[in-house]
Design a protein around this motif. Structure first.
Motif, short mmCIF file in Angstrom:
data_model
loop_
_atom_site.label_atom_id
_atom_site.label_comp_id
_atom_site.label_asym_id
_atom_site.label_seq_id
_atom_site.Cartn_x
_atom_site.Cartn_y
_atom_site.Cartn_z
N ALA A 52 1.83 -11.64 13.86
CA ALA A 52 1.07 -11.74 12.59
C ALA A 52 0.60 -13.22 12.46
N LEU A 53 -0.41 -13.27 11.74
CA LEU A 53 -0.85 -14.39 11.42
C LEU A 53 -0.34 -14.99 10.38
N ASN A 54 0.00 -16.42 10.46
CA ASN A 54 0.62 -17.27 9.31
C ASN A 54 -0.43 -17.83 8.64
N ASP A 55 -0.48 -17.15 7.17
CA ASP A 55 -1.87 -17.78 6.24
C ASP A 55 -1.10 -18.85 5.46
N LYS A 56 -1.92 -19.67 5.43
CA LYS A 56 -1.53 -20.88 4.55
C LYS A 56 -2.26 -20.49 2.91
N GLY A 57 -2.64 -19.45 2.63
CA GLY A 57 -3.29 -19.22 1.38
C GLY A 57 -4.77 -18.87 1.24
N THR A 58 -5.49 -19.16 2.35
CA THR A 58 -6.77 -18.87 2.38
C THR A 58 -7.10 -17.33 2.38
N LEU A 59 -6.50 -16.69 3.40
CA LEU A 59 -6.79 -15.14 3.49
C LEU A 59 -6.19 -14.46 2.27
N THR A 60 -5.01 -14.87 1.77
CA THR A 60 -4.20 -14.23 0.62
C THR A 60 -5.24 -14.43 -0.58
N ALA A 61 -5.76 -15.67 -0.72
CA ALA A 61 -6.72 -15.69 -2.00
C ALA A 61 -7.89 -14.93 -1.77
N HIS A 62 -8.61 -14.92 -0.35
CA HIS A 62 -9.75 -13.82 -0.46
C HIS A 62 -9.73 -12.65 -0.51
N PHE A 63 -8.63 -11.87 -0.18
CA PHE A 63 -8.20 -10.60 -0.21
C PHE A 63 -7.80 -10.25 -1.64
N GLY A 64 -7.69 -11.16 -2.57
CA GLY A 64 -7.17 -10.97 -3.83
C GLY A 64 -5.52 -10.68 -3.88
N VAL A 65 -4.76 -11.07 -2.99
CA VAL A 65 -3.51 -10.68 -3.12
C VAL A 65 -2.71 -11.43 -4.10
N SER A 66 -2.04 -10.64 -4.92
CA SER A 66 -1.17 -11.26 -6.03
C SER A 66 0.25 -10.72 -5.94
N GLY A 67 0.47 -9.89 -4.94
CA GLY A 67 1.92 -9.62 -4.75
C GLY A 67 2.19 -8.88 -3.44
N PHE A 68 3.36 -8.59 -3.04
CA PHE A 68 3.51 -8.37 -1.79
C PHE A 68 4.75 -7.24 -1.82
N PRO A 69 4.43 -6.43 -0.80
CA PRO A 69 3.52 -6.11 0.27
C PRO A 69 2.22 -5.48 -0.33
N SER A 70 0.94 -6.34 0.29
CA SER A 70 -0.22 -5.60 -0.01
C SER A 70 -0.98 -5.08 1.15
N LEU A 71 -1.34 -4.08 1.20
CA LEU A 71 -2.16 -3.32 2.49
C LEU A 71 -3.57 -2.87 1.94
N TYR A 72 -4.03 -2.93 3.12
CA TYR A 72 -5.60 -2.56 3.24
C TYR A 72 -5.94 -1.82 4.21
N VAL A 73 -6.87 -0.62 4.12
CA VAL A 73 -7.25 0.08 5.44
C VAL A 73 -8.49 -0.19 5.46
N VAL A 74 -9.06 -1.00 6.68
CA VAL A 74 -10.41 -1.45 6.85
C VAL A 74 -10.97 -0.58 7.94
N ASP A 75 -12.24 0.03 7.85
CA ASP A 75 -12.75 0.91 8.50
C ASP A 75 -13.28 -0.02 10.00
N ALA A 76 -13.91 0.65 10.86
CA ALA A 76 -14.53 0.05 12.34
C ALA A 76 -15.58 -0.68 11.74
N SER A 77 -16.34 -0.68 10.72
CA SER A 77 -17.36 -1.47 10.40
C SER A 77 -16.89 -2.90 9.62
N GLY A 78 -15.80 -2.70 9.18
CA GLY A 78 -15.25 -3.95 8.22
C GLY A 78 -15.29 -3.53 6.82
N GLU A 79 -15.45 -2.23 6.49
CA GLU A 79 -15.26 -1.83 4.91
C GLU A 79 -13.84 -1.37 4.60
#
Length: 170
Positions: free
Chosen positions: A118-145
Motif C-alpha cells: 500500500a501507498l501511504n497517502d497524506k491526503g493528496t491522492l484522496t483529495a484528487h480521487f474525490g474520496v469522502s468515505g472508506f472504502p472507496s474503489l476504482y477500476v482503472v483500465d490500461a489507458s488510465g481511464e
C-alpha cells in the motif's frame, strides 16, 4: 369475510416495494459517489510501504483495482480480504489514508496478513480521487481511464465482475 389481500394484489404490492427499495439503494449510492473521480486517473509510479513498485496505469495491460482504505475503517475489514484475493489475479493499487506513518501502515498490513502493498497517502491522492468515505474503489483500465467507482463494502464477485468487464471492453 377474509381481510387478507388477494394473492395478485399482494404480489403487485411486493413488486412495488422492491422497486422502491432498489431505487432508494441506487439513489443513495449515486449520492455517495457524486464527487468520486470518473475520468482519467493520475499517473502514479512509486513504492509502497513494503518497497513494492506501485503504478497506475499498470504496466501489465490489465485493469487496476485502486483501493482506498483506512486501518481504522470497519467496512474496510470486510472488503480488504476480497481485495487481497483479487491481488493475485489483477494489479491492485492500495492506498492507505489517515492510517498513521509508513511504519504503522506496514505493521497493519503484516498484522492482517494481506499480500498487497500500500501507498501511504497524506491526503493528496484522496483529495484528487474525490474520496469522502472508506472504502472507496476504482477500476482503472490500461489507458488510465476510470471505468467503475464504488464506495462502501464490496464483495469479491462484484469487484471481479467489474475488472472482467473492463478487461473485456479495453
Amino acid at each position: 369475510m377474509n381481510d387478507a389481500p388477494a394473492p395478485r394484489a399482494r404480489r403487485k404490492r411486493l413488486l412495488i416495494e422492491a422497486l422502491i427499495a432498489i431505487g432508494l439503494f441506487y439513489g443513495i449510492s449515486a449520492y455517495f459517489q457524486k464527487d468520486m473521480l470518473k475520468d482519467t486517473a493520475p499517473v502514479i509510479a512509486t513504492k509502497g510501504v513494503n518497497g513494492t513498485s506501485l503504478s497506475l496505469p499498470s504496466a501489465t495491460g490489465k485493469p487496476t483495482l485502486v483501493y482506498f482504505f483506512a486501518s481504522w475503517c470497519g467496512a474496510c475489514k470486510l472488503t480488504s480480504p476480497a481485495v487481497d484475493n483479487i491481488a493475485g489475479d489483477y494489479p491492485v493499487l492500495a492506498i492507505a489514508a489517515d492510517s498513521g506513518s509508513d511504519a504503522d501502515v506496514k505493521a497493519f498490513l503484516k498484522e492482517k496478513g494481506y499480500g498487497f502493498d500500500a501507498l501511504n497517502d497524506k491526503g493528496t491522492l484522496t483529495a484528487h480521487f474525490g474520496v469522502s468515505g472508506f472504502p472507496s474503489l476504482y477500476v482503472v483500465d490500461a489507458s488510465g481511464e476510470v471505468r467503475f467507482v464504488t464506495r462502501g463494502v464490496s464483495t469479491e464477485p462484484a469487484l471481479r465482475a467489474r475488472l472482467f468487464l473492463t478487461e473485456l471492453l479495453q
